[in-house]
Design a protein around this motif. Structure first.
Motif, PDB file in Angstrom:
ATOM      1  N   ASN A  27       0.770  -1.306   0.013  1.00 42.73           N
ATOM      2  CA  ASN A  27      -0.065   0.036   0.050  1.00 42.73           C
ATOM      3  C   ASN A  27       0.916   1.432   0.148  1.00 42.73           C
ATOM      4  O   ASN A  27       2.108   1.022   0.159  1.00 42.73           O
ATOM      5  CB  ASN A  27      -1.112  -0.136   1.168  1.00 42.73           C
ATOM      6  N   ARG A  28       0.153   2.462  -0.147  1.00 40.13           N
ATOM      7  CA  ARG A  28       1.391   3.762  -0.423  1.00 40.13           C
ATOM      8  C   ARG A  28       1.913   3.919   0.934  1.00 40.13           C
ATOM      9  O   ARG A  28       2.972   4.659   1.137  1.00 40.13           O
ATOM     10  CB  ARG A  28       0.418   4.857  -0.555  1.00 40.13           C
ATOM     11  N   ASP A  29       1.449   3.301   2.077  1.00 38.94           N
ATOM     12  CA  ASP A  29       1.965   3.613   3.337  1.00 38.94           C
ATOM     13  C   ASP A  29       3.240   2.730   3.754  1.00 38.94           C
ATOM     14  O   ASP A  29       3.772   2.664   4.847  1.00 38.94           O
ATOM     15  CB  ASP A  29       0.931   3.565   4.594  1.00 38.94           C
ATOM     16  N   GLY A  30       3.417   1.936   2.841  1.00 32.62           N
ATOM     17  CA  GLY A  30       4.504   0.820   2.956  1.00 32.62           C
ATOM     18  C   GLY A  30       4.005  -0.634   3.561  1.00 32.62           C
ATOM     19  O   GLY A  30       4.638  -1.251   3.460  1.00 32.62           O
ATOM     20  N   SER A  31       2.647  -0.878   3.978  1.00 33.27           N
ATOM     21  CA  SER A  31       2.167  -1.955   4.611  1.00 33.27           C
ATOM     22  C   SER A  31       2.242  -2.922   3.590  1.00 33.27           C
ATOM     23  O   SER A  31       1.911  -2.927   2.424  1.00 33.27           O
ATOM     24  CB  SER A  31       0.880  -1.616   5.492  1.00 33.27           C
ATOM     25  N   LYS A  32       2.375  -4.295   3.779  1.00 31.07           N
ATOM     26  CA  LYS A  32       2.243  -5.375   3.010  1.00 31.07           C
ATOM     27  C   LYS A  32       1.128  -6.107   2.968  1.00 31.07           C
ATOM     28  O   LYS A  32       0.659  -6.401   4.162  1.00 31.07           O
ATOM     29  CB  LYS A  32       3.469  -6.335   3.090  1.00 31.07           C
ATOM     30  N   TYR A  33       0.693  -6.680   1.853  1.00 30.75           N
ATOM     31  CA  TYR A  33      -0.556  -7.602   1.878  1.00 30.75           C
ATOM     32  C   TYR A  33      -0.300  -8.763   1.241  1.00 30.75           C
ATOM     33  O   TYR A  33       0.124  -8.749  -0.042  1.00 30.75           O
ATOM     34  CB  TYR A  33      -1.819  -6.808   1.366  1.00 30.75           C
ATOM     35  N   GLU A  34      -0.783  -9.984   1.786  1.00 29.40           N
ATOM     36  CA  GLU A  34      -0.356 -11.332   0.952  1.00 29.40           C
ATOM     37  C   GLU A  34      -1.503 -11.337  -0.320  1.00 29.40           C
ATOM     38  O   GLU A  34      -2.518 -10.599  -0.084  1.00 29.40           O
ATOM     39  CB  GLU A  34      -0.674 -12.468   2.025  1.00 29.40           C
ATOM     40  N   LEU A  35      -1.325 -12.258  -1.173  1.00 30.90           N
ATOM     41  CA  LEU A  35      -2.141 -12.423  -2.112  1.00 30.90           C
ATOM     42  C   LEU A  35      -3.518 -12.728  -1.736  1.00 30.90           C
ATOM     43  O   LEU A  35      -3.655 -13.695  -0.795  1.00 30.90           O
ATOM     44  CB  LEU A  35      -1.595 -13.480  -3.143  1.00 30.90           C
ATOM     45  N   GLY A  36      -4.407 -12.193  -2.273  1.00 33.58           N
ATOM     46  CA  GLY A  36      -5.882 -12.511  -1.788  1.00 33.58           C
ATOM     47  C   GLY A  36      -6.443 -11.506  -0.808  1.00 33.58           C
ATOM     48  O   GLY A  36      -7.839 -11.325  -0.533  1.00 33.58           O
ATOM     49  N   GLN A  37      -5.681 -10.702   0.055  1.00 32.48           N
ATOM     50  CA  GLN A  37      -6.265  -9.847   0.927  1.00 32.48           C
ATOM     51  C   GLN A  37      -6.475  -8.648   0.420  1.00 32.48           C
ATOM     52  O   GLN A  37      -6.069  -8.144  -0.707  1.00 32.48           O
ATOM     53  CB  GLN A  37      -4.825  -9.359   1.932  1.00 32.48           C
ATOM     54  N   ILE A  38      -7.595  -8.090   1.189  1.00 32.87           N
ATOM     55  CA  ILE A  38      -8.493  -6.994   0.739  1.00 32.87           C
ATOM     56  C   ILE A  38      -7.893  -5.805   1.496  1.00 32.87           C
ATOM     57  O   ILE A  38      -7.800  -5.952   2.540  1.00 32.87           O
ATOM     58  CB  ILE A  38      -9.671  -7.015   0.728  1.00 32.87           C
ATOM     59  N   ALA A  39      -7.966  -4.380   0.999  1.00 29.45           N
ATOM     60  CA  ALA A  39      -7.597  -3.247   1.611  1.00 29.45           C
ATOM     61  C   ALA A  39      -8.226  -2.112   1.025  1.00 29.45           C
ATOM     62  O   ALA A  39      -8.523  -2.000  -0.031  1.00 29.45           O
ATOM     63  CB  ALA A  39      -5.966  -3.121   1.869  1.00 29.45           C
ATOM     64  N   CYS A  40      -8.199  -1.169   1.844  1.00 28.72           N
ATOM     65  CA  CYS A  40      -8.415   0.154   1.345  1.00 28.72           C
ATOM     66  C   CYS A  40      -7.441   0.949   0.811  1.00 28.72           C
ATOM     67  O   CYS A  40      -6.326   1.125   1.266  1.00 28.72           O
ATOM     68  CB  CYS A  40      -9.004   1.158   2.548  1.00 28.72           C
ATOM     69  N   ASN A  46      -8.533   9.780  -3.827  1.00 25.85           N
ATOM     70  CA  ASN A  46      -9.568   8.932  -4.199  1.00 25.85           C
ATOM     71  C   ASN A  46      -9.288   7.713  -3.299  1.00 25.85           C
ATOM     72  O   ASN A  46      -8.063   7.141  -3.239  1.00 25.85           O
ATOM     73  CB  ASN A  46      -9.675   8.326  -5.615  1.00 25.85           C
ATOM     74  N   ALA A  47     -10.368   7.148  -2.680  1.00 25.73           N
ATOM     75  CA  ALA A  47     -10.261   5.573  -1.875  1.00 25.73           C
ATOM     76  C   ALA A  47     -10.976   4.699  -2.609  1.00 25.73           C
ATOM     77  O   ALA A  47     -12.282   5.018  -3.000  1.00 25.73           O
ATOM     78  CB  ALA A  47     -10.475   6.104  -0.359  1.00 25.73           C
ATOM     79  N   TYR A  48     -10.598   3.515  -2.620  1.00 26.29           N
ATOM     80  CA  TYR A  48     -11.370   2.286  -3.073  1.00 26.29           C
ATOM     81  C   TYR A  48     -10.936   1.017  -2.600  1.00 26.29           C
ATOM     82  O   TYR A  48      -9.776   1.004  -1.961  1.00 26.29           O
ATOM     83  CB  TYR A  48     -11.298   2.296  -4.625  1.00 26.29           C
ATOM     84  N   LEU A  49     -11.852   0.030  -2.569  1.00 24.20           N
ATOM     85  CA  LEU A  49     -11.477  -1.344  -1.952  1.00 24.20           C
ATOM     86  C   LEU A  49     -10.721  -2.051  -2.967  1.00 24.20           C
ATOM     87  O   LEU A  49     -11.303  -2.125  -4.179  1.00 24.20           O
ATOM     88  CB  LEU A  49     -12.803  -1.761  -1.415  1.00 24.20           C
ATOM     89  N   ALA A  50      -9.826  -2.666  -2.760  1.00 26.42           N
ATOM     90  CA  ALA A  50      -9.039  -3.580  -3.645  1.00 26.42           C
ATOM     91  C   ALA A  50      -8.440  -4.927  -3.122  1.00 26.42           C
ATOM     92  O   ALA A  50      -8.396  -4.851  -1.844  1.00 26.42           O
ATOM     93  CB  ALA A  50      -7.831  -2.742  -4.367  1.00 26.42           C
ATOM     94  N   LYS A  62      -6.476  -5.197  -7.366  1.00 28.62           N
ATOM     95  CA  LYS A  62      -7.568  -5.312  -8.385  1.00 28.62           C
ATOM     96  C   LYS A  62      -8.735  -4.500  -7.671  1.00 28.62           C
ATOM     97  O   LYS A  62      -9.245  -4.905  -6.438  1.00 28.62           O
ATOM     98  CB  LYS A  62      -7.920  -6.600  -8.701  1.00 28.62           C
ATOM     99  N   LYS A  63      -9.174  -3.617  -8.178  1.00 27.23           N
ATOM    100  CA  LYS A  63     -10.268  -2.791  -7.627  1.00 27.23           C
ATOM    101  C   LYS A  63     -11.599  -3.290  -7.365  1.00 27.23           C
ATOM    102  O   LYS A  63     -11.920  -4.096  -8.484  1.00 27.23           O
ATOM    103  CB  LYS A  63     -10.468  -1.090  -8.848  1.00 27.23           C
ATOM    104  N   LEU A  64     -12.200  -3.378  -6.381  1.00 23.22           N
ATOM    105  CA  LEU A  64     -13.350  -4.063  -6.109  1.00 23.22           C
ATOM    106  C   LEU A  64     -14.370  -3.055  -6.156  1.00 23.22           C
ATOM    107  O   LEU A  64     -15.661  -3.782  -6.683  1.00 23.22           O
ATOM    108  CB  LEU A  64     -13.357  -4.749  -4.786  1.00 23.22           C
ATOM    109  N   ARG A  65     -14.358  -2.073  -5.419  1.00 24.30           N
ATOM    110  CA  ARG A  65     -15.639  -1.220  -5.619  1.00 24.30           C
ATOM    111  C   ARG A  65     -15.112   0.595  -5.065  1.00 24.30           C
ATOM    112  O   ARG A  65     -14.026   0.482  -4.403  1.00 24.30           O
ATOM    113  CB  ARG A  65     -16.618  -1.366  -4.738  1.00 24.30           C
ATOM    114  N   ASP A  66     -15.824   1.395  -5.531  1.00 30.52           N
ATOM    115  CA  ASP A  66     -15.215   2.683  -5.086  1.00 30.52           C
ATOM    116  C   ASP A  66     -15.746   2.727  -3.394  1.00 30.52           C
ATOM    117  O   ASP A  66     -16.656   2.031  -3.013  1.00 30.52           O
ATOM    118  CB  ASP A  66     -16.166   3.816  -5.754  1.00 30.52           C
ATOM    119  N   GLY A  67     -14.937   3.648  -2.785  1.00 27.93           N
ATOM    120  CA  GLY A  67     -15.095   3.710  -1.446  1.00 27.93           C
ATOM    121  C   GLY A  67     -14.511   2.910  -0.566  1.00 27.93           C
ATOM    122  O   GLY A  67     -14.268   1.483  -1.155  1.00 27.93           O
ATOM    123  N   CYS A  68     -14.553   3.092   0.674  1.00 30.93           N
ATOM    124  CA  CYS A  68     -13.880   1.973   1.510  1.00 30.93           C
ATOM    125  C   CYS A  68     -14.880   1.854   2.908  1.00 30.93           C
ATOM    126  O   CYS A  68     -15.789   2.975   3.107  1.00 30.93           O
ATOM    127  CB  CYS A  68     -12.656   2.357   2.153  1.00 30.93           C
TER     128      CYS A  68
END
Length: 86
Positions: A27-40, A46-50, A62-68
């Motif tokens: 993520n832009r803040d440097g935090s890591k996410y494993e494959l399959g994890q969802i984040a804002c 602009n913010a979106y769920l991915a 992969k963008k899932l929807r607008d907004g968080c």
């Protein structure tokens, strides 16, 4: 000869290693996410769920929807409060 080369290339592709399961998205803040994890994800105001996914051997969001989603607490209206007397 051409058929042999094509057969060798096909066999090599079939034996290719699967994507490394240690791959992560950042993520832009440097935090890591494993494959399959969802984040804002927030980009340019602009913010979106991915979801973190693999695309052509590259991790991507992969963008899932607008907004968080947000959570908050609210107080009940005065009409639902009950007074207790002793």
């Amino acid at each position: 000869m051409t058929a042999t080369v094509a057969l060798l290339l096909a066999a090599e592709a079939a034996l290719a290693a699967p994507p490394d399961h240690g791959c992560t998205c950042r993520n832009r803040d440097g935090s890591k996410y494993e494959l399959g994890q969802i984040a804002c994800v927030r980009v340019d105001g602009n913010a979106y769920l991915a979801r973190c996914e693999m695309n052509l051997n590259v991790t991507t969001w992969k963008k899932l929807r607008d907004g968080c989603p947000t959570a908050g607490m609210s107080t009940p209206p005065d009409s639902t409060r009950q007074s207790v007397s002793f």
